[in-house]
Design a protein around this motif. Structure first.
Motif, PDB file in Angstrom:
ATOM      1  N   MET A 102       0.825  -1.197   0.000  1.00 41.71           N
ATOM      2  CA  MET A 102       0.000   0.000   0.000  1.00 41.71           C
ATOM      3  C   MET A 102       0.864   1.254   0.000  1.00 41.71           C
ATOM      4  N   ALA A 103       1.972   1.234   0.744  1.00 36.05           N
ATOM      5  CA  ALA A 103       2.832   2.405   0.865  1.00 36.05           C
ATOM      6  C   ALA A 103       4.285   1.992   0.757  1.00 36.05           C
ATOM      7  N   GLU A 104       5.124   2.945   0.354  1.00 37.22           N
ATOM      8  CA  GLU A 104       6.541   2.664   0.198  1.00 37.22           C
ATOM      9  C   GLU A 104       7.363   3.090   1.402  1.00 37.22           C
ATOM     10  N   ASN A 105       6.802   3.921   2.259  1.00 38.72           N
ATOM     11  CA  ASN A 105       7.533   4.378   3.442  1.00 38.72           C
ATOM     12  C   ASN A 105       6.550   4.755   4.540  1.00 38.72           C
ATOM     13  N   THR A 106       7.068   4.995   5.724  1.00 38.57           N
ATOM     14  CA  THR A 106       6.198   5.260   6.884  1.00 38.57           C
ATOM     15  C   THR A 106       5.459   6.581   6.756  1.00 38.57           C
ATOM     16  N   ILE A 107       6.084   7.582   6.116  1.00 36.71           N
ATOM     17  CA  ILE A 107       5.419   8.885   5.978  1.00 36.71           C
ATOM     18  C   ILE A 107       4.183   8.743   5.107  1.00 36.71           C
ATOM     19  N   GLN A 108       4.352   8.102   3.964  1.00 39.09           N
ATOM     20  CA  GLN A 108       3.218   7.896   3.064  1.00 39.09           C
ATOM     21  C   GLN A 108       2.128   7.079   3.748  1.00 39.09           C
ATOM     22  N   TYR A 109       2.526   6.020   4.452  1.00 38.99           N
ATOM     23  CA  TYR A 109       1.562   5.160   5.142  1.00 38.99           C
ATOM     24  C   TYR A 109       0.778   5.950   6.193  1.00 38.99           C
ATOM     25  N   GLU A 110       1.480   6.761   6.989  1.00 38.33           N
ATOM     26  CA  GLU A 110       0.807   7.536   8.036  1.00 38.33           C
ATOM     27  C   GLU A 110      -0.240   8.465   7.453  1.00 38.33           C
ATOM     28  N   TRP A 111       0.077   9.099   6.316  1.00 32.76           N
ATOM     29  CA  TRP A 111      -0.878  10.022   5.709  1.00 32.76           C
ATOM     30  C   TRP A 111      -2.081   9.289   5.128  1.00 32.76           C
ATOM     31  N   ILE A 112      -1.840   8.134   4.529  1.00 35.15           N
ATOM     32  CA  ILE A 112      -2.960   7.355   3.989  1.00 35.15           C
ATOM     33  C   ILE A 112      -3.897   6.937   5.108  1.00 35.15           C
ATOM     34  N   VAL A 113      -3.321   6.412   6.191  1.00 31.74           N
ATOM     35  CA  VAL A 113      -4.134   5.962   7.319  1.00 31.74           C
ATOM     36  C   VAL A 113      -4.846   7.141   7.980  1.00 31.74           C
ATOM     37  N   LYS A 114      -4.134   8.268   8.111  1.00 28.58           N
ATOM     38  CA  LYS A 114      -4.744   9.454   8.732  1.00 28.58           C
ATOM     39  C   LYS A 114      -5.952   9.930   7.936  1.00 28.58           C
ATOM     40  N   ILE A 115      -5.795  10.052   6.618  1.00 27.62           N
ATOM     41  CA  ILE A 115      -6.890  10.563   5.788  1.00 27.62           C
ATOM     42  C   ILE A 115      -8.058   9.581   5.757  1.00 27.62           C
ATOM     43  N   LYS A 116      -7.744   8.292   5.565  1.00 24.63           N
ATOM     44  CA  LYS A 116      -8.817   7.303   5.508  1.00 24.63           C
ATOM     45  C   LYS A 116      -9.561   7.232   6.839  1.00 24.63           C
ATOM     46  N   GLY A 117      -8.827   7.132   7.943  1.00 20.14           N
ATOM     47  CA  GLY A 117      -9.461   7.011   9.251  1.00 20.14           C
ATOM     48  C   GLY A 117     -10.232   8.256   9.647  1.00 20.14           C
ATOM     49  N   SER A 118      -9.674   9.426   9.359  1.00 19.02           N
ATOM     50  CA  SER A 118     -10.341  10.674   9.744  1.00 19.02           C
ATOM     51  C   SER A 118     -11.591  10.921   8.913  1.00 19.02           C
TER      52      SER A 118
END
Length: 242
Positions: free
Chosen positions: A23-39
């Motif tokens: 889903m993501a290539e790094n932790t920064i990208q992953y955090e933003w994806i999870v933040k936007i989806k969850g919020s």
């Protein structure tokens, strides 16, 4: 002797729900994806007609399992919540995801992003948000006719469809829900809940302390009244009218 009829080819088509890519290539990208989806899920939790998904295959054409895209986050207004292996548009009453988000990483290439833009333009996306977390840069595209046209973002931007607000005057960018609350990471949500619990417990302790003080004052008042009554009775015994 009659020739047996040819057997019809099976019409069943497999629509894969994964391509084997992360889903993501790094932790920064992953955090933003999870933040936007969850919020987004939290912001529209009371809307049964808003479906939010992350990294879910979207198939717009029935019978075509090659034409597909998996936005980092997508929102379909007018579709019920619920689990899906993929988003098959013909099953969803023909309604496409109207809002999509892509979070960029160093692995994204211009050709890939152009392909995504053409797909989203072709199949009905109304709002397309691209965020580059390392550069802290937001690109907004809004449908005008059959095109997703880039709009300049100076300071703040409000989604016409979702009502969420992007504040690019701070770094990193902050996104706010329609009720004004900020988009949060999972850790921030958990920490906030812990803080809320601690504040609730502190308020309960204060309430208990006030109740104890009130009870103590009531006991003092009752004791004073009993002393007064005893004094009045003693004065009467002595023939003294108070």
């Amino acid at each position: 002797m009659s020739t047996p009829a040819a057997r019809p080819r099976p019409t069943w088509i497999d629509y894969p729900d994964t391509d084997g890519k992360p889903m993501a290539e790094n932790t920064i990208q992953y955090e933003w994806i999870v933040k936007i989806k969850g919020s987004l899920g939290s912001a529209f939790a009371d809307r049964p007609d808003v479906f939010v998904a992350g990294d879910l295959f979207w198939y717009p054409v029935e019978g075509d399992n090659k034409t597909r895209m998996a936005p980092d986050v997508m929102v379909a207004v007018g579709r019920p919540k619920g689990d899906r292996y993929s988003y098959m548009q013909w099953v969803e009453e023909g309604i496409p995801p109207q809002v999509v988000f892509e979070i960029l990483s160093p692995g994204n290439r211009s050709r890939e992003m152009q392909r995504k833009l053409e797909f989203y333009e072709r199949f009905g996306v109304e709002e397309y948000y691209i965020y580059h977390p390392e550069r802290d840069r937001l690109t907004v595209r809004i449908r005008e006719g059959g095109r997703l046209v880039e709009r300049p973002v100076t300071g703040e931007w409000v989604s016409p469809l979702l009502g969420i607000r992007f504040d690019t005057t701070v770094h990193p960018m902050v996104i706010y829900k329609p009720d004004g609350g900020p988009f949060e990471t999972f850790d921030e949500v958990v920490s906030g809940r812990g803080k809320a619990v601690r504040e609730r417990d502190a308020i309960a302790e204060q309430r208990d302390a006030i109740a104890e003080q009130r009870d103590a004052i009531a006991e003092q008042r009752d004791a004073a009244l009993r002393d007064r009554d005893r004094l009045l009775a003693r004065l009467k015994e002595l023939g003294i009218e108070p």
